[in-house]
Motif scaffolding. Structure first.
Motif, PDB file in Angstrom:
ATOM      1  N   GLY A   1       0.814  -1.208   0.000  1.00 14.65           N
ATOM      2  CA  GLY A   1       0.000   0.000   0.000  1.00 14.65           C
ATOM      3  C   GLY A   1       0.844   1.253   0.000  1.00 14.65           C
ATOM      4  N   THR A   2       0.180   2.387  -0.065  1.00 15.24           N
ATOM      5  CA  THR A   2       0.814   3.696  -0.032  1.00 15.24           C
ATOM      6  C   THR A   2       0.433   4.350   1.285  1.00 15.24           C
ATOM      7  N   VAL A   3       1.403   4.676   2.116  1.00 14.51           N
ATOM      8  CA  VAL A   3       1.201   5.012   3.524  1.00 14.51           C
ATOM      9  C   VAL A   3       0.054   5.989   3.800  1.00 14.51           C
ATOM     10  N   PRO A   4      -0.035   7.153   3.127  1.00 18.34           N
ATOM     11  CA  PRO A   4      -1.106   8.087   3.489  1.00 18.34           C
ATOM     12  C   PRO A   4      -2.518   7.536   3.321  1.00 18.34           C
ATOM     13  N   PHE A   5      -2.681   6.484   2.516  1.00 19.95           N
ATOM     14  CA  PHE A   5      -4.016   5.960   2.226  1.00 19.95           C
ATOM     15  C   PHE A   5      -4.251   4.573   2.823  1.00 19.95           C
ATOM     16  N   MET A   6      -3.289   4.071   3.565  1.00 19.33           N
ATOM     17  CA  MET A   6      -3.436   2.735   4.124  1.00 19.33           C
ATOM     18  C   MET A   6      -4.362   2.732   5.332  1.00 19.33           C
ATOM     19  N   ALA A   7      -5.077   1.617   5.514  1.00 18.26           N
ATOM     20  CA  ALA A   7      -5.963   1.451   6.664  1.00 18.26           C
ATOM     21  C   ALA A   7      -5.151   1.544   7.952  1.00 18.26           C
ATOM     22  N   LEU A   8      -5.791   2.046   8.990  1.00 17.05           N
ATOM     23  CA  LEU A   8      -5.100   2.231  10.259  1.00 17.05           C
ATOM     24  C   LEU A   8      -4.508   0.924  10.779  1.00 17.05           C
ATOM     25  N   ASP A   9      -5.241  -0.165  10.637  1.00 19.58           N
ATOM     26  CA  ASP A   9      -4.744  -1.466  11.107  1.00 19.58           C
ATOM     27  C   ASP A   9      -3.413  -1.828  10.470  1.00 19.58           C
ATOM     28  N   LEU A  10      -3.225  -1.461   9.198  1.00 19.21           N
ATOM     29  CA  LEU A  10      -2.024  -1.853   8.457  1.00 19.21           C
ATOM     30  C   LEU A  10      -0.829  -0.957   8.756  1.00 19.21           C
TER      31      LEU A  10
ATOM     32  N   HIS B   1      -9.755  -3.338   4.659  1.00 18.40           N
ATOM     33  CA  HIS B   1      -8.600  -2.432   4.580  1.00 18.40           C
ATOM     34  C   HIS B   1      -8.610  -1.635   3.273  1.00 18.40           C
ATOM     35  N   ASP B   2      -8.958  -2.281   2.168  1.00 22.00           N
ATOM     36  CA  ASP B   2      -9.053  -1.541   0.905  1.00 22.00           C
ATOM     37  C   ASP B   2     -10.236  -0.588   0.923  1.00 22.00           C
ATOM     38  N   ALA B   3     -11.338  -1.011   1.550  1.00 14.40           N
ATOM     39  CA  ALA B   3     -12.506  -0.131   1.662  1.00 14.40           C
ATOM     40  C   ALA B   3     -12.135   1.137   2.425  1.00 14.40           C
ATOM     41  N   GLU B   4     -11.362   0.978   3.491  1.00 17.90           N
ATOM     42  CA  GLU B   4     -10.927   2.141   4.268  1.00 17.90           C
ATOM     43  C   GLU B   4     -10.003   3.035   3.438  1.00 17.90           C
ATOM     44  N   SER B   5      -9.170   2.418   2.613  1.00 17.05           N
ATOM     45  CA  SER B   5      -8.276   3.211   1.757  1.00 17.05           C
ATOM     46  C   SER B   5      -9.072   4.086   0.798  1.00 17.05           C
ATOM     47  N   PHE B   6     -10.186   3.563   0.256  1.00 23.94           N
ATOM     48  CA  PHE B   6     -11.040   4.380  -0.616  1.00 23.94           C
ATOM     49  C   PHE B   6     -11.553   5.616   0.124  1.00 23.94           C
ATOM     50  N   ILE B   7     -11.859   5.460   1.403  1.00 23.49           N
ATOM     51  CA  ILE B   7     -12.365   6.588   2.204  1.00 23.49           C
ATOM     52  C   ILE B   7     -11.267   7.625   2.407  1.00 23.49           C
ATOM     53  N   TRP B   8     -10.050   7.167   2.695  1.00 22.53           N
ATOM     54  CA  TRP B   8      -8.947   8.117   2.877  1.00 22.53           C
ATOM     55  C   TRP B   8      -8.635   8.860   1.581  1.00 22.53           C
ATOM     56  N   VAL B   9      -8.717   8.185   0.451  1.00 22.13           N
ATOM     57  CA  VAL B   9      -8.494   8.841  -0.842  1.00 22.13           C
ATOM     58  C   VAL B   9      -9.570   9.897  -1.081  1.00 22.13           C
ATOM     59  N   LEU B  10     -10.823   9.553  -0.775  1.00 24.26           N
ATOM     60  CA  LEU B  10     -11.931  10.499  -0.951  1.00 24.26           C
ATOM     61  C   LEU B  10     -11.706  11.752  -0.116  1.00 24.26           C
ATOM     62  N   ALA B  11     -11.361  11.564   1.158  1.00 27.29           N
ATOM     63  CA  ALA B  11     -11.132  12.714   2.038  1.00 27.29           C
ATOM     64  C   ALA B  11      -9.941  13.538   1.554  1.00 27.29           C
ATOM     65  N   TRP B  12      -8.898  12.866   1.135  1.00 28.51           N
ATOM     66  CA  TRP B  12      -7.671  13.526   0.668  1.00 28.51           C
ATOM     67  C   TRP B  12      -7.979  14.487  -0.480  1.00 28.51           C
ATOM     68  N   ILE B  13      -8.725  14.018  -1.459  1.00 22.87           N
ATOM     69  CA  ILE B  13      -9.026  14.844  -2.635  1.00 22.87           C
ATOM     70  C   ILE B  13      -9.948  15.993  -2.256  1.00 22.87           C
ATOM     71  N   CYS B  14     -10.918  15.745  -1.389  1.00 23.67           N
ATOM     72  CA  CYS B  14     -11.856  16.798  -0.977  1.00 23.67           C
ATOM     73  C   CYS B  14     -11.150  17.943  -0.256  1.00 23.67           C
ATOM     74  N   LEU B  15     -10.068  17.635   0.437  1.00 26.51           N
ATOM     75  CA  LEU B  15      -9.382  18.644   1.234  1.00 26.51           C
ATOM     76  C   LEU B  15      -8.226  19.323   0.491  1.00 26.51           C
ATOM     77  N   ARG B  16      -7.686  18.678  -0.519  1.00 28.18           N
ATOM     78  CA  ARG B  16      -6.455  19.170  -1.137  1.00 28.18           C
ATOM     79  C   ARG B  16      -6.620  19.647  -2.579  1.00 28.18           C
ATOM     80  N   TYR B  17      -7.759  19.361  -3.201  1.00 26.18           N
ATOM     81  CA  TYR B  17      -7.950  19.731  -4.607  1.00 26.18           C
ATOM     82  C   TYR B  17      -9.113  20.700  -4.766  1.00 26.18           C
TER      83      TYR B  17
END
Length: 735
Positions: free
Chosen positions: A598-607, A623-639
């Protein structure tokens, strides 16, 4: 190692019998003895070595070392050894040593500029002449012994064959002996120690395993090779945990290059050193410096298969072989007391062509090559039919890589996949017929060059399984990358040198190229169009997971897409870390899900926790489902309006920390969720992200009972929070 390097440089036009080939080192030592004991040049070399030994500090000693090495190189041009190529006075083999410090060598990495100053560099005679200012003496050898002035041009990393990094803790060194023999015996086998007093981590995973196999430079691989964690700290500082900046969008900053544990150890070491030495700026350990220079040399080339570099500690030279598997450190040569072996090393360096220095002869027949590439290969499809008809099985594919494109994605690091992506043009590939499960109408292509582990199932094999599913599942059809062509370069395997040295080749890597239809990043979208694109990738991922294809690297750069008659079709990209259930895959030994990917900023907390880092946590759908959520939040806040914010950009610190550091930052982020504000173009999308993040927060803590059923996770973590009109595909586009 010297014996192996001699064999690597052997003239292919001279077929030596095996018994003569195995004695190349002994023959070469005999050939260079007059340069060590004779009159004239031999005495001059000794004089420079004596002055080197008398100098009590590091920097002034560079010029004497360069003088000795260059005098030897000039005489070595006249030396011939049976089986070895004759010296050619050209850019490829006419090399020299050149003092570089305090001059900087600059290079761009994804828009970021690096500036480094190796002590001594090895370059071609012409390159050394080119940096001399107009009107100045063109005595290249005289100029090489002096540090470049501000009037000199800076060297470029693409022209640097190798570097020598010095460390001089002893003020005075023993003088050369009165006479040399080729049978010099070292008092003991010497290897470079890096932070010996630190406790190296005893647990290693695919992400952190950076052990160094050490072999003797006397030419015979020892039965028991010393392994160390010397390079582990370098690699952590040069690459993020598992995935680096090459897997973020090109406009994102680079990720962290070392782990939290390394930061703490480094901090303690610096404190100890500062107590001993209170004056002067702190300088990186030579092993770290060497690693940084090697990373620069790798990055300067389209495909550099390996880098040979050197560290000089007092009067001992250590040769380091770097490739994408890991690093081989060789036993040191005392170049003052054992001059013959040092001169043989110089002889080898002089007879090394671009290929022996690590440049791939196809992609870079000379440094900086940007012309057309022709890949010839055997087509194994319908092999039996073609053999019966007697047709030629060889095929040719033309490739022209756009190495200057702003869309080029490069890699800065030492080991791992080292993925680089370039726009590419190809007449042969553009003429190929399209397959039915590809919907993209784009004619633009990109080439992905990378170094996967040979033992893993290859990405092309995984994609063929994905395409079978796409033909049957509408949630996958049109939402996976279109592989146009691929090729495996068998002769690049990192196992070759290890087998030759008799050391363990487990984890060997090999170069692949895959050509895809060009995709655009999902970050260019805003509003409901973005949310629909995100959701369609979520559905594609879920459909593949149910059929046994586990992606396991959901990240910003792996959510891409293309336009199909005005509609954005999102794509789940990059399957090189995916795993496939044995029931679906014909490949034995496929990953079982405990590898930390995985890529650290988007990895599930457990991992991000120690157990997962140590490979004791299975990577499951949640864990992948959680990564989708982190990607969603990342784009909403940074783009904002499809572009990365330039100012007041949140979450930057997630890119500059290790796994545990990112865990703490993410949990802190969840506790402050109600205070977080998205960009204007993602306000509605962040409402979805907020609800999804709230679910993650709910299941934090040791007493939380996390659902284990994948379908329950899909619905409660993702599906239930997506607006109905997006689920129906009924959206309004942003003007």
């Amino acid at each position: 190692m010297l014996q192996q390097l001699l064999e690597m440089c052997a003239d292919p036009n001279q077929s030596l019998p095996p018994n003569q080939k195995s004695t190349l080192l002994d023959t070469s030592l005999e050939a260079v003895m007059p340069l060590c004991n004779g009159p004239g040049v031999a005495q001059k070399i000794k004089q420079h070595l004596t002055k080197f030994c008398n100098i009590e500090s590091e920097t002034p000693s560079y010029s004497e070392f360069v003088e000795a090495a260059n005098r030897a190189l000039r005489e070595l041009g006249k030396v011939n050894v049976p089986g070895m190529p004759v010296f050619q006075d050209d850019d490829e083999t006419n090399i020299l040593f050149h003092v570089n410090d305090p001059s900087f060598i600059h290079q761009e990495h994804q828009g970021e500029k690096s500036s480094r100053k190796p002590d001594i560099v090895v370059v071609s005679h012409q390159t050394a002449a080119d940096i001399i200012p107009e009107g100045k003496s063109k005595d290249v050898y005289k100029s090489a012994c002096k540090a470049p002035t501000k009037d000199h041009e800076n060297f470029q990393w693409v022209d640097v064959r190798t570097t020598f990094e010095f460390k001089r803790p002893k003020p005075r060194l023993p003088h050369p002996p009165s006479a040399y023999t080729k049978d010099y015996v070292t008092p003991n086998v010497l290897y470079m120690e890096y932070m010996k007093e630190t406790d190296a981590s005893k647990q290693s995973t695919d992400s952190f395993d950076q052990s160094t196999d050490s072999t003797s430079t006397t030419g015979t691989a020892q039965a028991s090779h010393s392994t160390s964690n010397n390079v582990q700290n370098i690699s952590h500082r040069l690459r993020s945990n598992k995935r680096g900046s090459d897997h973020l969008c090109s406009n994102e900053p680079s990720t962290s290059k070392r782990s939290r544990q390394d930061e703490e150890r480094q901090s303690k070491q610096e404190e100890r050193r500062n107590k001993k030495k209170k004056k002067g700026p702190n300088k990186h350990h030579p092993v770290i410096q060497n690693g940084l220079y090697v990373a620069e040399m790798f990055a300067a080339h389209t495909v550099r298969q390996h880098v040979i570099s050197f560290i000089v500690n007092n009067d001992i030279i250590y040769l380091w072989w770097f490739d994408r598997q890991h690093t081989i450190q060789c036993a040191g040569i005392n170049f003052v007391q054992d001059l013959p072996r040092f001169v043989v090393l110089l002889f080898i360096m002089q007879r090394m062509g671009y290929k022996q220095w690590g440049l791939h002869p196809l992609f870079e027949p000379e440094p900086g090559y940007e012309g057309e590439i022709i890949v010839e290969y055997e087509d194994d499809t319908n092999k039996d039919d073609r053999d019966k008809k007697g047709q030629d099985k060889r095929k040719r594919v033309d490739l022209t890589l756009d190495l200057r494109s702003e869309e080029r994605v490069t890699h800065f690091g030492l080991r791992g996949r080292a993925t680089t992506v370039f726009p590419v043009k190809s007449k042969a590939l553009s003429a190929l017929p399209r397959r039915s499960h590809f919907l993209s109408e784009s004619t633009e292509l990109v080439a992905k060059l990378f170094w996967p582990e040979e033992a893993r199932q290859s990405e092309p094999e995984i994609l063929e399984d994905v395409y079978k599913i796409a033909n049957e599942d509408p949630d996958v059809l049109g939402h996976v990358p279109e592989m146009v062509w691929f090729h495996k370069f068998e002769d690049t395997s990192t196992a070759i040198i290890r087998k030759a040295l008799g050391i363990d080749d487990a984890g060997s890597r090999v170069l692949y190229i895959i050509v895809f239809r060009k995709l655009e990043p999902i970050t260019t979208l805003s509003g409901e169009e973005f949310l629909l694109a995100w959701w369609e990738v979520v559905k594609c991922h879920r459909a593949l997971w149910k059929r046994g294809v586990h992606h396991r690297d959901v990240s910003l750069s792996n959510l891409m897409g293309y336009r199909l008659r005005g509609r954005f079709m999102s794509v789940l990209n990059d399957f090189d870390l995916s795993s496939i259930k044995d029931s679906l895959s014909s490949i034995q030994g496929s990953p079982k899900g405990f590898e930390r990917t995985g890529t650290v900023p988007f990895m599930a907390l457990d991992l991000l926790m120690p157990d997962a880092i140590a490979g004791r946590v299975e990577h499951v759908y949640r864990h992948d489902a959680e990564s989708f959520i982190w990607v969603l939040a990342w784009i909403c806040l940074r783009y904002k309006e499809g572009k990365l914010r330039r100012k007041r950009r949140p979450l930057d610190e997630w890119l500059t920390t290790d796994a545990m550091g990112c865990f703490y930052r993410k949990t802190g982020f969840l506790s402050m969720l109600r205070t977080i504000r998205p960009t204007r173009t993602h306000e509605e999308n962040f409402k979805v992200a907020f609800d999804c993040l709230d679910v993650i927060h709910k299941y934090q803590g040791p007493s939380a009972s996390v659902p284990t059923d994948d379908e329950v996770v899909f619905k409660t973590w993702l599906l239930n929070h997506v607006p109905q009109n997006v689920l129906d595909g009924n959206i309004s586009l942003v003007d």
